[in-house]
Design an enzyme around this catalytic site. Structure first.
Site, short mmCIF file in Angstrom:
data_model
loop_
_atom_site.label_atom_id
_atom_site.label_comp_id
_atom_site.label_asym_id
_atom_site.label_seq_id
_atom_site.Cartn_x
_atom_site.Cartn_y
_atom_site.Cartn_z
N LYS A 74 1.98 5.48 8.86
CA LYS A 74 3.04 6.19 9.61
C LYS A 74 3.02 7.70 9.53
CE LYS A 74 6.48 6.10 5.94
NZ LYS A 74 7.85 5.86 5.56
N LYS B 138 1.56 3.72 18.57
CA LYS B 138 2.87 3.22 19.02
C LYS B 138 2.86 2.98 20.53
CE LYS B 138 4.85 3.23 14.99
NZ LYS B 138 5.01 1.95 14.29
N SER C 38 0.82 -1.20 0.00
CA SER C 38 0.00 0.00 0.00
C SER C 38 0.86 1.26 0.00
CB SER C 38 -0.94 0.02 1.20
OG SER C 38 -0.21 0.15 2.40
N TYR D 22 12.77 4.23 17.34
CA TYR D 22 13.61 4.91 16.35
C TYR D 22 13.46 6.41 16.52
CZ TYR D 22 12.17 0.64 13.75
OH TYR D 22 11.83 -0.61 13.36
N TYR E 272 -1.43 8.46 15.35
CA TYR E 272 -0.27 7.66 14.97
C TYR E 272 0.60 7.38 16.20
CZ TYR E 272 4.62 7.04 13.76
OH TYR E 272 5.91 6.60 13.75
N THR F 146 8.44 9.13 19.23
CA THR F 146 7.21 9.90 19.41
C THR F 146 6.56 9.57 20.75
OG1 THR F 146 5.20 10.61 18.27
CG2 THR F 146 5.63 8.27 18.24
N SER G 285 8.76 4.22 18.18
CA SER G 285 9.22 5.55 17.77
C SER G 285 9.49 6.43 18.99
CB SER G 285 8.12 6.19 16.92
OG SER G 285 8.35 7.56 16.77
C1 UD1 Z 1 7.51 12.55 12.94
C2 UD1 Z 1 7.24 11.71 14.16
C3 UD1 Z 1 7.84 10.35 14.01
C4 UD1 Z 1 7.31 9.71 12.76
C5 UD1 Z 1 7.64 10.59 11.59
C6 UD1 Z 1 7.02 9.96 10.34
C7 UD1 Z 1 7.04 12.90 16.25
C8 UD1 Z 1 7.78 13.53 17.37
N1 UD1 Z 1 7.82 12.35 15.32
O1 UD1 Z 1 8.89 12.83 12.95
O2 UD1 Z 1 7.49 9.54 15.09
O3 UD1 Z 1 7.90 8.45 12.59
O4 UD1 Z 1 7.09 11.88 11.78
O5 UD1 Z 1 6.09 10.71 9.73
O6 UD1 Z 1 5.84 12.87 16.18
N2 UD1 Z 1 10.66 19.83 8.62
C9 UD1 Z 1 10.76 21.01 7.89
N3 UD1 Z 1 10.24 21.03 6.63
C10 UD1 Z 1 9.62 19.96 6.05
C11 UD1 Z 1 9.53 18.76 6.79
C12 UD1 Z 1 10.05 18.74 8.07
O7 UD1 Z 1 11.31 22.00 8.36
O8 UD1 Z 1 9.16 20.07 4.91
C13 UD1 Z 1 11.25 19.77 9.95
C14 UD1 Z 1 10.27 19.44 11.05
O9 UD1 Z 1 9.73 20.60 11.61
C15 UD1 Z 1 11.16 18.68 12.03
C16 UD1 Z 1 12.22 18.01 11.16
O10 UD1 Z 1 12.20 18.71 9.94
O11 UD1 Z 1 11.81 19.57 12.88
C17 UD1 Z 1 11.97 16.54 10.90
O12 UD1 Z 1 10.64 16.38 10.44
P1 UD1 Z 1 10.06 14.99 9.90
O13 UD1 Z 1 11.04 14.41 8.93
O14 UD1 Z 1 8.68 15.22 9.45
O15 UD1 Z 1 10.07 14.05 11.17
P2 UD1 Z 1 9.48 14.27 12.65
O16 UD1 Z 1 8.39 15.26 12.65
O17 UD1 Z 1 10.61 14.49 13.56
#
Ligand code: UD1
Length: 340
Positions: A85, A154, A35, A178, A150, A127, A125
Site C-alpha cells: 500500500k 487499484k 508481512s 476510501y 500502487y 487515488t 482508494s
Molecule cells: C496516499 C494515497 C492513498 C494511499 C495512501 C497510503 C494518493 C492520492 N493517495 O494518501 O491512496 O492509500 O497514500 O500510503 O495517492 N503529509 C505531510 N507530512 C508527512 C506525511 C504526509 O505533510 O510526513 C501530508 C501529505 O502531503 C498529504 C497529507 O499529509 O497532504 C496526507 O498524506 P498521507 O497520509 O501520506 O496520505 P495521502 O498521500 O493522501
C-alpha cells in the site's frame, strides 16, 4: 450467520472491519501473511468482541495456499484488504506491487469461481481520481491516469472486477473507495501499528508528539488552499469498518442496482494539514514540533468526497468528526508507548 473471509485482516483497516463484522454476528476467517501486520491483532479482536476469529497464516498470492484456504472453509463473502500500500515503495519496486496485488486478487477470483462464492468487497482508494478537475469527487468523476504503480493496481483491479461482473451476473462486487483513514477503535485496544518509519501523516504526527520522531515535516504551504497546505478528507477507521458491513448487507439482501458498484467512503469534509495539526494540538493538549518543507512529489493538492451515494444507497454515514479521530489516534499512540 455469514462466513466472511477477510484477507489482510490483521492489518489496520482489516482488523477494525473484522470487529465490525463479528459485532454483526458474522463468522470471520482472517487470511494474512503477516508481512505488514501482527498476529497479536487476533488477541485484541477477541478482547473487544469476546470471540476469536480464525487466523490462517496464508499468502493468498500463492495459488496453492489460496486454494487450500477455500478447501478448508465454506466462505459466503470476501473482503479483500491484503495488498501492498505504499505509494513511494511502489514507484521503486513496481513489479513487487503488480505481482502481489494482482496475483492475490486473481487467485481469489479463481477460487470464487471454483467454490461458487459470489460476494466480494474490494478495498479501493480515492487515488483512482488522481488530481480531480472538480470537487467534491463523485463516483462519476473520471478515473485519471494513475500517479504510481500502487494507484494503478487499484484502478486495474477495479476494471478486472467490473469485467468479471459483466461476464457473470451471479457475481456481486462492491468497490469501496476510501479517502484517508485515521484514528483507532473507540475501546483503545486496537489501532495502526506502523512498521518502520511511517510514511502517512497520522502515525508520523503521533510518533512526533510522543517523542519517537523529532519533527513532523509538512509537505508544502504554497498550494492553492486556504493556508497553502494540502487538503484531505480524513475518515475514522471504525466508521470505515462499518461501511464494509453495510456493503456486505446490501449484497446479501440483493439490494444492488448493478452487480458491480463503487462507493466513496469518507466524511465529505476536507481539512488542510495545518488545520489537522491545530486540531491535534487542541485535543491532545500537546504542542507539536513541525516545520514546513518542500512539496512531496506526486501529492494531490486537494481532494474530498461527495458521499451522498454511500449515505443514500448504502445507508451509511460517518459518525466521528476530526476531533474524535485525532483523540483516538493519540490515545492509541500513548497505549502503544505504555505497552512498549
Ligand atoms: C496516499 C494515497 C492513498 C494511499 C495512501 C497510503 C494518493 C492520492 N493517495 O494518501 O491512496 O492509500 O497514500 O500510503 O495517492 N503529509 C505531510 N507530512 C508527512 C506525511 C504526509 O505533510 O510526513 C501530508 C501529505 O502531503 C498529504 C497529507 O499529509 O497532504 C496526507 O498524506 P498521507 O497520509 O501520506 O496520505 P495521502 O498521500 O493522501
Amino acid at each position: 450467520m455469514h462466513n466472511v473471509l477477510v484477507t489482510g485482516g490483521c492489518g489496520y483497516i482489516g482488523s477494525h472491519t473484522a470487529i465490525a463484522l463479528m459485532e454483526e454476528g458474522c463468522r470471520v476467517v482472517i487470511a494474512d501473511n503477516l508481512s505488514n501486520s501482527d498476529a497479536r491483532s487476533i488477541d485484541r479482536i477477541e478482547k473487544i468482541t469476546g470471540l476469536r476469529p480464525v487466523l490462517e497464516r496464508t499468502d493468498i498470492s500463492d495459488a496453492e495456499a489460496c486454494h487450500q484456504l477455500f478447501e478448508r472453509h465454506a466462505i459466503d463473502a470476501i473482503i479483500h484488504f491484503a495488498a501492498h500500500k505504499y505509494v513511494n515503495e511502489s514507484v521503486r519496486e513496481p513489479l513487487r506491487y503488480y505481482r502481489n496485488n494482482f496475483v492475490s486478487t486473481l487467485n481469489l477470483l479463481r477460487e470464487m469461481q471454483l467454490h461458487q462464492v459470489r460476494h466480494f468487497i474490494f478495498s479501493s482508494s480515492c487515488t483512482v481520481y488522481g488530481e480531480p478537475d472538480t470537487l467534491p469527487v463523485t463516483e462519476e468523476s473520471p478515473v485519471k491516469q494513475a500517479m504510481s504503480p500502487y494507484g494503478n493496481t487499484k484502478q486495474v483491479i477495479e476494471e478486472i472486477l467490473s469485467d468479471c461482473c459483466k461476464a457473470d451476473e451471479n457475481l456481486h462486487v462492491i468497490a469501496l473507495r476510501y479517502f484517508n483513514p485515521i484514528g483507532a477503535h473507540p475501546s483503545g485496544e486496537i489501532g495502526e501499528i506502523p512498521h518502520g518509519i511511517p510514511q502517512n501523516l497520522l502515525p508520523y504526527l503521533t510518533q512526533t508528539a510522543i517523542g519517537i520522531r523529532e519533527c513532523l515535516s509538512v509537505y508544502g504551504n504554497d498550494y492553492d488552499t486556504p493556508d497553502g497546505s494540502c487538503i484531505r478528507d480524513y475518515i475514522h477507521v471504525y466508521d470505515l469498518a462499518k461501511a464494509h458491513v453495510c456493503a456486505m448487507n446490501r449484497m446479501m439482501r440483493k439490494q444492488q442496482k448493478q452487480n458491480y458498484e463503487v462507493f466513496n467512503i469518507s466524511t465529505g469534509n476536507g481539512y488542510t494539514v495545518l488545520q489537522l495539526i491545530k486540531t491535534f494540538e487542541k485535543v491532545s493538549g500537546k504542542k507539536l514540533n513541525y516545520k514546513i518543507v518542500g512539496r512531496r512529489e506526486g501529492d494531490i493538492p486537494k481532494i474530498w468526497a461527495d458521499t451522498r451515494k454511500a449515505n443514500e444507497e448504502l445507508g451509511w454515514k460517518a459518525a466521528y468528526d476530526l476531533e474524535d479521530m485525532l483523540r483516538s489516534a493519540w490515545q492509541w499512540e500513548q497505549r502503544m508507548q505504555q505497552e512498549g
